[in-house]
Design a protein around this motif. Structure first.
Motif, short mmCIF file in Angstrom:
data_model
loop_
_atom_site.label_atom_id
_atom_site.label_comp_id
_atom_site.label_asym_id
_atom_site.label_seq_id
_atom_site.Cartn_x
_atom_site.Cartn_y
_atom_site.Cartn_z
N VAL A 1 0.85 -1.20 0.00
CA VAL A 1 0.00 0.00 0.00
C VAL A 1 0.88 1.24 0.00
N ALA B 1 3.85 1.58 -1.16
CA ALA B 1 4.49 1.77 -2.46
C ALA B 1 3.49 2.35 -3.47
N LEU B 2 2.24 1.87 -3.39
CA LEU B 2 1.22 2.34 -4.33
C LEU B 2 0.82 3.78 -4.04
N LEU B 3 1.07 4.21 -2.80
CA LEU B 3 0.67 5.56 -2.39
C LEU B 3 1.22 6.63 -3.33
#
Lengths: 281, 309, 373
Positions: free
Chosen positions: B112, B114-116
């Protein structure tokens, strides 16, 4: 147990929110044109066709927008040149200023901080006309330099602010120890301070690079030909061509996003720690 | 033998070195921000239309008078205020929600996190193009919105006609949504750092005192985040008022004048009407508004004693 | 090897006087401790010896070399910092070797010297690690190795033990004393811990508010504190101070006493002779816990009358000793006694002071009345 489950649902919602728009566009970029009109979420017959246009793999130059699409590689090079220069200028000017603000007590440091903060709060549109005239009078229109200078000035205050915070987290004793160990002030800076602050410098550098890569207004104003046009401007030029299928625009968008996305993934930890730590610290 | 007192020498050079180190940055900012701002103000006092380059003359505050009397300006100002207010509010709420999530420990948190950064990495203009697709006739979100309007109509017996981005209401709020989406990561990073700086003993102590989880958020987390919220509010207010590239790509100011935010209006004034005098007056007003807001926020920070000189 | 001389050293930070006109002569190979509470100027003084701060006025000399204007990198010093200040981006080996490298020592010699220093500090096995992989005690050892490897003339230590836990501190304290015995260096050691200073030092400089309060050997400072501040700061538990007035007894001709709330203590003639205008003078009577006896344990000599009648307030057994806090006329007095004493809270007892070992200080200025004038 219930708490766990709700936490995962919560996380899932966050992931969907953060990724769905981009995921959809990525999916569309692999769709043949007709699948988009069917409002699909996933390409049934994935194709690289939309990307081929940008790299002339099959050279169908008759396609709509092909002339602009062919300029893409060159625009990426322009963006790379501009972004790298902006990053380097930010790091040199920014770290010098931040070092002075963080380490050397001097009269007027508060005034300087306010000046930087004030510069940051000037919106780009407020200075676009004078900047345009300025660049024109120096004959810098449609050069990389004009874009580099404008991008540097609007990223620099932030860089200084972040680096000042970051530098202040480095114990003063490290440099003192280096002095006692035989370093000159400059030697202590180069051999101890800079290596120790590398994570912060990298974070700020990447930040400046991505900000420059994504900037649009000044790039749009100052560049007129592919000699200096960065990808963001080219992408919008392209989208304004009538009848370019959205699948092709999507592929272009993905190409533009690719580098900043990879950079942000690679340096994710540094960026989150570097930016977060010094803004609130 | 007279010994030169070294501290005497030092005190003179002491201020010189830090100023020297700041010099490159100061020169750049003076040349490309302060100077243009000055020019901008000077030009705003002139009649200066590129269509009539022979008729450039000083006419004081006339440009300002014209602007303040024009409905276009007030329309743009209200749209920008609405845009900015909603954006600041939504960014704070959503970023806070995600930051609180990322502070919990669960498997997959790294993913999560990293996807932020995805929305942040996307250039504003590409973000605009992307949302054009999402909300366009064939867009995935457009279909979802249309379906949900249909459901609402059915459930409440209403008769709302969904016209997508042709509707001023949808266009403006969609622009806000797209702007917020891209702004959330930065705010979230700041909140996350602030949350992680809260000493855990505070929560233990509150637990011992019998505080519920809501009360712990209300009386520990929020006060500790006051500083971070203000910082985000400053940044997002500035970003809201300067929103340009997204509007350029997503709505082009339309439909009608529904998304004529003030930055867009300024751009149009300058490069569509070629009225440089008027455009500079516009840009000066934006600067004054954002600066005023920034000063208010910074005063709030100072009052809480949260900014050290 | 170096003798360090400080001449009228003064340091101002804005309006704050951190160090005020300090003159000090540190002998070659001496272990000298700068002792005082935080903010007393001891670290600033050390930094001026190191060259990390430049004095507002005054001079620093190493032997016959005026180093006042010499930057730290050109002074022959090594320093250990309170936070250790190990370079986080270098291995332990590189940390220790850094100073040698900066001074142009050839690679081969560097390696040999680092290994020697590592052996002395028993960190041979840690040389490849990064500082963050070390425990507090190990970091301390690396910091010491980094300092001794260069064989400096002056070795400066800024509260090196204060970040260690209590047990490790005792170990490293011993280590430091051994080190000073083995190395032929001048040690200047800064601490706020009086026990460390007593154990380690050849001489102690007690500082307060930027000024030197007293310079002397641990024994002289402990036995003859120059004022109430030194008396209270050095020694654990702190010295007991009671306010009173000097009086001459009418019954026994010539006998002097200090009389205060709830107590009266005899003072020897030789002590009184040192005091100007003794009659009616306000004084602080100082007595250390070990110089106070209580009724049940001590056999008062004939004619020795108790100083006070007191009652026990707190009983603190310490293993080898027992400390009793007793109430004397409203003031708390700490008394050391044998651990097998059965005295406990509320018990009444007679208190005796060893009249040879009491201290008298001026009631206003706190300056000792016992030192030779």
């Amino acid at each position: 147990m219930w708490r766990r489950a709700s936490l995962y649902i919560y996380a899932l919602v966050a992931v969907v929110y953060l990724t769905l728009p981009f995921a959809w566009v990525t999916a569309v970029s692999f769709m043949p044109e007709r699948e988009v009109t069917q409002q699909r979420w996933w390409p049934e017959e994935p194709t690289m066709g939309n990307y081929n246009l940008y790299f002339q793999v099959d050279g169908r130059s008759a396609d709509v927008g092909a002339a602009i699409a062919r300029q893409f590689p060159r625009a990426i090079v322009n963006s790379l040149i501009i972004g790298t220069a902006v990053m380097l200028l930010n790091l040199t000017c920014g770290s010098l200023a931040a070092y002075a603000l963080a380490r050397l007590p001097f009269r007027g440091n508060l005034l300087l901080l306010l000046f930087y903060l004030g510069s940051r709060s000037v919106p780009g549109v407020a200075i676009m006309i004078p900047m345009y005239l300025l660049m024109r009078s120096y004959g810098l229109l449609d050069t990389h330099l004009s874009v580099i200078l404008s991008h540097t000035t609007f990223t620099l205050p932030f860089t200084i602010w972040i680096l000042k915070g970051y530098f202040q987290t480095v114990p003063l004793d490290l440099e003192r120890a280096a002095r006692v160990d035989g370093c000159t002030p400059l030697g202590a800076l180069v051999r101890v301070f800079l290596p120790v602050t590398t994570p912060g410098l990298v974070a700020v550098g990447i930040f400046a690079f991505i900000a420059s890569w994504g900037e649009f207004l000044f790039a749009l104003l100052f560049t007129t030909t592919i000699a200096s046009r960065p990808v963001t401007v080219l992408a919008s030029d392209f989208a304004q061509e009538l009848q370019v299928p959205f699948t092709v625009i999507a592929a272009g968008g993905v190409l533009v996003i690719l580098l900043p996305l990879v950079l942000s993934f690679l340096f994710q930890r540094l960026i989150i720690q570097g930016i977060g730590g010094s803004v609130t610290g | 033998m007279t010994v030169l007192n070294p501290s005497h020498l030092m005190s003179r050079t002491r201020d010189a070195l830090p100023l020297l180190l700041n010099l490159p940055a100061v020169i750049l900012l003076l040349a490309f921000i302060a100077y243009p701002i000055g020019i901008s103000f000077w030009m705003s006092l002139h009649r200066y239309n590129l269509r009539r380059p022979d008729q450039v003359y000083f006419h004081g505050l006339d440009n300002y008078a014209t602007i303040l009397a024009s409905s276009e300006f007030w329309n743009a100002l209200w749209i920008s205020l609405y845009f900015t207010f909603m954006a600041v509010l939504l960014v704070i709420v959503i970023a806070m929600a995600i930051a609180l999530l990322l502070h919990e420990s669960f498997r997959g948190r790294g993913v999560v996190r990293a996807l932020l950064l995805i929305p942040w990495a996307i250039p504003g203009v590409v973000n605009g193009l992307m949302w054009v697709g999402l909300l366009g006739d064939y867009g995935a979100f457009n279909a979802m919105l249309a379906d949900s309007v249909a459901v609402v109509n059915y459930l409440f017996g209403l008769d709302i006609v969904y016209t997508g981005m042709a509707s001023p209401f949808v266009a403006l709020n969609a622009a806000i949504g797209a702007h917020v989406w891209r702004s959330v990561p930065f705010a979230c990073i700041i909140f996350l750092a602030a949350i992680q700086a809260i000493p855990t003993e505070q929560y233990r102590a509150a637990r011992v005192d019998g505080a519920t989880s809501w009360n712990r958020f209300r009386f520990i987390t929020l006060p500790w985040l006051y500083h971070a919220v203000l910082v985000v509010a400053i940044f997002e207010t500035m970003n809201g008022f300067r929103a340009f590239d997204l509007i350029y790509a997503l709505t082009g100011g339309g439909p009608g004048d529904a998304t004529h935010v003030i930055a867009w209006q300024t751009y149009k004034e300058a490069f569509a009407r070629l009225d440089f005098g008027g455009a500079n007056a516009y840009s000066y007003l934006i600067t004054v508004i954002t600066m005023t807001l920034a000063v208010i926020y910074i005063r709030l920070l100072y009052r809480r004693g949260l900014v050290q000189g | 090897m170096a003798r360090v001389r400080l001449k009228n050293l003064t340091k101002h930070f804005g309006d704050v006087v951190a160090v005020d006109n300090v003159t000090l002569d540190i002998a070659d190979r001496e272990f000298l401790t700068l002792l005082g509470p935080s903010g007393c100027g001891k670290t600033t003084l050390l930094n001026m010896i190191a060259g990390l701060e430049s004095p507002t006025a005054g001079e620093v000399w190493f032997d016959d070399w005026n180093v006042t204007a010499v930057p730290p990198e050109r002074r022959d010093i090594a320093m250990v910092f309170q936070t250790y200040a190990l370079y986080p981006h270098m291995s332990v080996f590189d940390n220790v070797a850094f100073g040698l490298k900066m001074r142009g020592v050839p690679t081969e010699d560097r390696k040999r010297l680092v290994l020697e220093a590592a052996k002395t500090m028993e960190i041979e096995l840690l040389l490849d690690r990064k500082p963050r992989a070390l425990s507090g005690g190990q970091r301390q050892r690396v910091a010491l190795a980094r300092a001794i490897v260069r064989d400096p003339g002056v070795f400066l230590l800024d509260e090196p033990l204060s970040n260690l836990d209590a047990q490790l501190r005792v170990v490293m304290r011993t280590e430091l004393k051994r080190l000073h015995g083995d190395l032929e260096m001048t040690f200047v050691y800064v601490t706020h811990d009086q026990a460390e200073s007593l154990i380690l030092s050849d001489r102690i400089v007690v500082m307060k508010d930027g000024e030197i309060q007293q310079i002397g050997t641990p024994e002289s400072i402990y036995d003859n504190p120059a004022n109430t501040f030194v008396a209270g700061f050095v020694g654990s538990p702190p010295i007991n101070l009671l306010k009173g007035v000097l009086q001459q007894q009418e019954s026994a001709a010539g006998a002097w006493r200090v009389v205060g709330d709830g107590f009266a203590c005899n003072v020897s003639q030789s002590m009184v002779e040192r005091i100007e205008d003794p009659l009616g003078r306000e004084v602080f009577l100082g007595a250390r816990a070990e110089d106070i006896g209580i009724e049940s344990e001590t056999n008062p000599e004939p004619g020795n009358t108790p100083v006070a009648r007191a009652s026990v307030v707190v009983r603190e057994p310490m293993g080898s000793d027992l400390y009793l806090t007793v109430d004397v006329g409203g003031s708390n007095v700490k008394v050391r006694t044998r651990p097998d004493s059965r005295m406990d809270r509320g018990d009444g007892l007679d208190v005796f002071f060893d009249s040879e070992k009491i201290h008298l200080f001026d009631g206003q200025t706190g300056v000792s009345l016992m030192l030779d004038r």
